[in-house]
Design a protein around this motif. Sequence first.
Motif, PDB file in Angstrom:
ATOM      1  N   ALA A 153      29.408  45.915  53.819  1.00  0.00           N
ATOM      2  CA  ALA A 153      30.584  45.800  52.609  1.00  0.00           C
ATOM      3  C   ALA A 153      31.425  47.020  52.190  1.00  0.00           C
ATOM      4  CB  ALA A 153      30.147  44.860  51.588  1.00  0.00           C
ATOM      5  N   ASP A 154      31.651  47.582  52.121  1.00  0.00           N
ATOM      6  CA  ASP A 154      32.112  48.728  51.984  1.00  0.00           C
ATOM      7  C   ASP A 154      33.382  48.972  52.744  1.00  0.00           C
ATOM      8  OD1 ASP A 154      32.582  51.228  50.173  1.00  0.00           O
ATOM      9  OD2 ASP A 154      31.911  51.888  52.605  1.00  0.00           O
ATOM     10  N   LYS A 155      32.860  49.303  54.095  1.00  0.00           N
ATOM     11  CA  LYS A 155      34.216  49.001  55.486  1.00  0.00           C
ATOM     12  C   LYS A 155      34.980  47.795  55.104  1.00  0.00           C
ATOM     13  CE  LYS A 155      34.784  48.290  60.426  1.00  0.00           C
ATOM     14  NZ  LYS A 155      33.196  48.404  61.412  1.00  0.00           N
ATOM     15  N   HIS A 156      34.463  46.554  54.167  1.00  0.00           N
ATOM     16  CA  HIS A 156      34.807  45.552  54.224  1.00  0.00           C
ATOM     17  C   HIS A 156      35.993  45.389  52.676  1.00  0.00           C
ATOM     18  CE1 HIS A 156      33.022  44.162  57.885  1.00  0.00           C
ATOM     19  NE2 HIS A 156      34.241  43.599  58.789  1.00  0.00           N
ATOM     20  N   GLU A 157      35.295  46.155  52.348  1.00  0.00           N
ATOM     21  CA  GLU A 157      35.724  46.342  50.765  1.00  0.00           C
ATOM     22  C   GLU A 157      36.386  44.777  50.013  1.00  0.00           C
ATOM     23  OE1 GLU A 157      40.368  47.712  52.157  1.00  0.00           O
ATOM     24  OE2 GLU A 157      39.336  49.991  51.338  1.00  0.00           O
ATOM     25  N   PHE A 158      34.910  43.996  50.363  1.00  0.00           N
ATOM     26  CA  PHE A 158      34.556  42.641  49.262  1.00  0.00           C
ATOM     27  C   PHE A 158      35.291  42.968  48.129  1.00  0.00           C
ATOM     28  CE2 PHE A 158      31.587  42.037  52.643  1.00  0.00           C
ATOM     29  CZ  PHE A 158      32.777  40.698  53.801  1.00  0.00           C
ATOM     30  N   HIS A 159      34.795  44.231  47.298  1.00  0.00           N
ATOM     31  CA  HIS A 159      34.597  44.200  46.103  1.00  0.00           C
ATOM     32  C   HIS A 159      36.686  44.281  45.438  1.00  0.00           C
ATOM     33  CE1 HIS A 159      34.595  46.816  42.446  1.00  0.00           C
ATOM     34  NE2 HIS A 159      34.216  45.986  42.045  1.00  0.00           N
ATOM     35  N   LYS A 160      36.800  45.666  46.169  1.00  0.00           N
ATOM     36  CA  LYS A 160      37.922  46.350  45.919  1.00  0.00           C
ATOM     37  C   LYS A 160      39.122  45.015  46.205  1.00  0.00           C
ATOM     38  CE  LYS A 160      39.192  50.137  47.743  1.00  0.00           C
ATOM     39  NZ  LYS A 160      39.220  51.395  47.845  1.00  0.00           N
ATOM     40  N   LYS A 161      38.870  44.144  47.082  1.00  0.00           N
ATOM     41  CA  LYS A 161      39.820  43.221  47.460  1.00  0.00           C
ATOM     42  C   LYS A 161      39.946  42.676  46.917  1.00  0.00           C
ATOM     43  CE  LYS A 161      40.219  43.790  52.712  1.00  0.00           C
ATOM     44  NZ  LYS A 161      40.103  43.688  53.792  1.00  0.00           N
ATOM     45  N   TYR A 219      42.896  41.362  44.151  1.00  0.00           N
ATOM     46  CA  TYR A 219      43.466  40.123  44.466  1.00  0.00           C
ATOM     47  C   TYR A 219      43.885  39.237  43.405  1.00  0.00           C
ATOM     48  CZ  TYR A 219      44.038  41.696  49.779  1.00  0.00           C
ATOM     49  OH  TYR A 219      44.069  42.294  50.936  1.00  0.00           O
ATOM     50  N   ARG A 220      42.567  39.819  42.839  1.00  0.00           N
ATOM     51  CA  ARG A 220      42.872  38.340  41.484  1.00  0.00           C
ATOM     52  C   ARG A 220      43.933  39.381  40.640  1.00  0.00           C
ATOM     53  NH1 ARG A 220      43.044  34.339  40.598  1.00  0.00           N
ATOM     54  NH2 ARG A 220      41.348  34.195  42.329  1.00  0.00           N
ATOM     55  N   LEU A 221      43.740  40.253  40.850  1.00  0.00           N
ATOM     56  CA  LEU A 221      45.042  41.442  39.561  1.00  0.00           C
ATOM     57  C   LEU A 221      46.587  41.092  40.331  1.00  0.00           C
ATOM     58  CD1 LEU A 221      46.151  43.046  36.986  1.00  0.00           C
ATOM     59  CD2 LEU A 221      45.976  45.250  39.384  1.00  0.00           C
ATOM     60  N   ARG A 235      52.628  33.004  47.673  1.00  0.00           N
ATOM     61  CA  ARG A 235      52.137  34.414  47.311  1.00  0.00           C
ATOM     62  C   ARG A 235      51.247  33.824  46.390  1.00  0.00           C
ATOM     63  NH1 ARG A 235      52.404  37.047  51.493  1.00  0.00           N
ATOM     64  NH2 ARG A 235      54.810  38.203  51.475  1.00  0.00           N
ATOM     65  N   PHE A 236      51.062  33.043  45.519  1.00  0.00           N
ATOM     66  CA  PHE A 236      49.985  32.868  44.242  1.00  0.00           C
ATOM     67  C   PHE A 236      48.908  32.317  45.448  1.00  0.00           C
ATOM     68  CE2 PHE A 236      47.329  29.842  42.337  1.00  0.00           C
ATOM     69  CZ  PHE A 236      46.546  30.276  41.027  1.00  0.00           C
ATOM     70  N   GLY A 237      49.382  31.159  45.817  1.00  0.00           N
ATOM     71  CA  GLY A 237      47.592  30.515  47.118  1.00  0.00           C
ATOM     72  C   GLY A 237      46.944  31.878  47.528  1.00  0.00           C
ATOM     73  N   GLN A 238      47.695  32.526  48.626  1.00  0.00           N
ATOM     74  CA  GLN A 238      47.489  33.056  49.165  1.00  0.00           C
ATOM     75  C   GLN A 238      46.305  34.143  48.462  1.00  0.00           C
ATOM     76  OE1 GLN A 238      51.323  34.878  50.782  1.00  0.00           O
ATOM     77  NE2 GLN A 238      50.978  33.357  52.236  1.00  0.00           N
ATOM     78  N   ALA A 239      46.773  34.524  47.771  1.00  0.00           N
ATOM     79  CA  ALA A 239      46.277  36.141  46.494  1.00  0.00           C
ATOM     80  C   ALA A 239      45.047  35.685  45.505  1.00  0.00           C
ATOM     81  CB  ALA A 239      46.933  36.531  45.401  1.00  0.00           C
ATOM     82  N   ASP A 240      44.724  33.965  45.238  1.00  0.00           N
ATOM     83  CA  ASP A 240      44.221  33.260  44.971  1.00  0.00           C
ATOM     84  C   ASP A 240      42.827  33.085  45.986  1.00  0.00           C
ATOM     85  OD1 ASP A 240      42.947  31.864  42.158  1.00  0.00           O
ATOM     86  OD2 ASP A 240      43.413  30.071  43.575  1.00  0.00           O
ATOM     87  N   VAL A 241      43.549  32.309  46.759  1.00  0.00           N
ATOM     88  CA  VAL A 241      42.155  32.230  47.635  1.00  0.00           C
ATOM     89  C   VAL A 241      41.248  33.913  48.488  1.00  0.00           C
ATOM     90  CG1 VAL A 241      41.875  31.332  50.055  1.00  0.00           C
ATOM     91  CG2 VAL A 241      43.341  30.068  48.886  1.00  0.00           C
ATOM     92  N   LEU A 242      42.442  34.550  48.754  1.00  0.00           N
ATOM     93  CA  LEU A 242      41.396  35.748  48.909  1.00  0.00           C
ATOM     94  C   LEU A 242      40.745  36.236  47.725  1.00  0.00           C
ATOM     95  CD1 LEU A 242      44.712  37.183  51.353  1.00  0.00           C
ATOM     96  CD2 LEU A 242      42.759  36.044  52.201  1.00  0.00           C
ATOM     97  N   SER A 243      41.091  36.116  46.676  1.00  0.00           N
ATOM     98  CA  SER A 243      40.418  36.713  45.980  1.00  0.00           C
ATOM     99  C   SER A 243      38.637  36.136  45.677  1.00  0.00           C
ATOM    100  CB  SER A 243      41.077  36.819  44.650  1.00  0.00           C
ATOM    101  OG  SER A 243      40.336  37.552  43.850  1.00  0.00           O
ATOM    102  N   ILE A 244      39.459  34.689  45.131  1.00  0.00           N
ATOM    103  CA  ILE A 244      38.154  33.827  45.019  1.00  0.00           C
ATOM    104  C   ILE A 244      36.815  34.271  46.879  1.00  0.00           C
ATOM    105  CG2 ILE A 244      36.996  31.641  45.580  1.00  0.00           C
ATOM    106  CD1 ILE A 244      39.508  30.845  44.429  1.00  0.00           C
ATOM    107  N   TRP A 275      39.749  43.206  32.307  1.00  0.00           N
ATOM    108  CA  TRP A 275      39.210  42.215  33.314  1.00  0.00           C
ATOM    109  C   TRP A 275      39.147  43.416  34.599  1.00  0.00           C
ATOM    110  CZ3 TRP A 275      39.960  41.374  38.252  1.00  0.00           C
ATOM    111  CH2 TRP A 275      39.324  40.476  38.527  1.00  0.00           C
ATOM    112  N   TYR A 276      40.460  44.018  34.728  1.00  0.00           N
ATOM    113  CA  TYR A 276      40.192  45.225  36.167  1.00  0.00           C
ATOM    114  C   TYR A 276      39.270  46.177  35.763  1.00  0.00           C
ATOM    115  CZ  TYR A 276      41.626  48.242  40.294  1.00  0.00           C
ATOM    116  OH  TYR A 276      42.450  48.376  40.655  1.00  0.00           O
ATOM    117  N   ALA A 277      39.731  46.480  34.325  1.00  0.00           N
ATOM    118  CA  ALA A 277      39.206  47.636  34.252  1.00  0.00           C
ATOM    119  C   ALA A 277      37.554  47.739  34.513  1.00  0.00           C
ATOM    120  CB  ALA A 277      39.524  48.397  32.788  1.00  0.00           C
ATOM    121  N   TYR A 278      37.014  46.362  33.711  1.00  0.00           N
ATOM    122  CA  TYR A 278      35.581  46.613  33.949  1.00  0.00           C
ATOM    123  C   TYR A 278      35.004  46.650  34.868  1.00  0.00           C
ATOM    124  CZ  TYR A 278      35.121  41.586  32.420  1.00  0.00           C
ATOM    125  OH  TYR A 278      35.643  40.595  32.269  1.00  0.00           O
TER     126      TYR A 278
END
Length: 338
Positions: free
Chosen positions: A97-105, A109-111, A35-44, A324-327
């Motif tokens: 970018a807004d549609k694909h939610e790059f920033h939010k993901k 996902y990093r959290l 699960r870590f690997g999935q979230a880490d790769v997707l976050s990156i 980190w998440y907050a800012y």
Amino acid sequence: MSRETFEDDVKNCNLELTHIEEGITDQTLQEIDRRFGQADVLSIENAKSHVRTLRLLALFGTLITLTFLIYDEWEMHLLIVDVILMIVLLIFIYKYADKHEFHKKYVQYRLLAESLRLQYYLSVAGIEKNVSELLPWFVEIGSTYWIKDMLRKLDIKTDVRKDILEYWIEDQYNYHHNANVRLKVKQKREKLITNILIAITVTTYFIALCFELYMTTVPSGELHHNMLQGILHTFQQHTIMLGYEPTDMIRATLKIIVGTMSAGTLFIGSYYGKMSLNDVIKDHRRMEELYYKFEIKAKNNNNVLSKKDILKLAQEYVIENSIWYAYQNKNEPDLTIE
């Protein structure tokens, strides 16, 4: 966002997963690591897309200003078509970018990834505490509720034990130390680029001042220079600056340079501002100091930390991730047209 979104992204991801540790045989730890690997790769990957979006918005924002100034000052009327096309492209980049939610993901996902990393450390330390119990209240509300729900359902019990000092504390100390060094190099490059743009802008203003002072010494109010006359003639052959005198050509060009450099400084400053390098460097420095503190504490106690100390370290880990998440959560792309 939701867990369904995460699972869909996992299914569509063909990248090799990262690992907290290689060669894991324990099923509980394997699942946490997977699960870590999935979230880490997707976050990156989403972070890369987010940064690419910021760069494109800064680039096209500056180009729109430059092109419009050339259209206006040099009277290249057809360039207004290029301006409109670039504005449309700028809006498309922002909406995509807004549609694909790059920033939010990227941030969510990093959290999740860092929470799973912490859960792995707690499990191999023999601390049977679910990391979801340590997360701040904001994770339970809004679009991040799914993270705590997912963590709560994890099996965390394992008989595997690791040397926490070497495996967790020293390893993370080295990571944050090296990251701090690397980011300081980026910060220096950021300051250099910004200073270059400012220097070009100030120099152009100074040249404009010198030019105007010089023009007061020309009795006819005109600048007689064969080279400039040749350049102006060439421009006018291409229907650029028709009816301009050499003095008007210089003034128009100076306006274009000053306007473009000012816009460039604004857009690049916005780009670097959303990278939050200063905040990230401070985060790494705090974590470096935190791990150093617990490293000394462990070494003074025969390389052992009590359960209370481990939970204290875990709580500080969660706090830093929350900061980190907050800012970072505020650094969504902006649609700005100057």
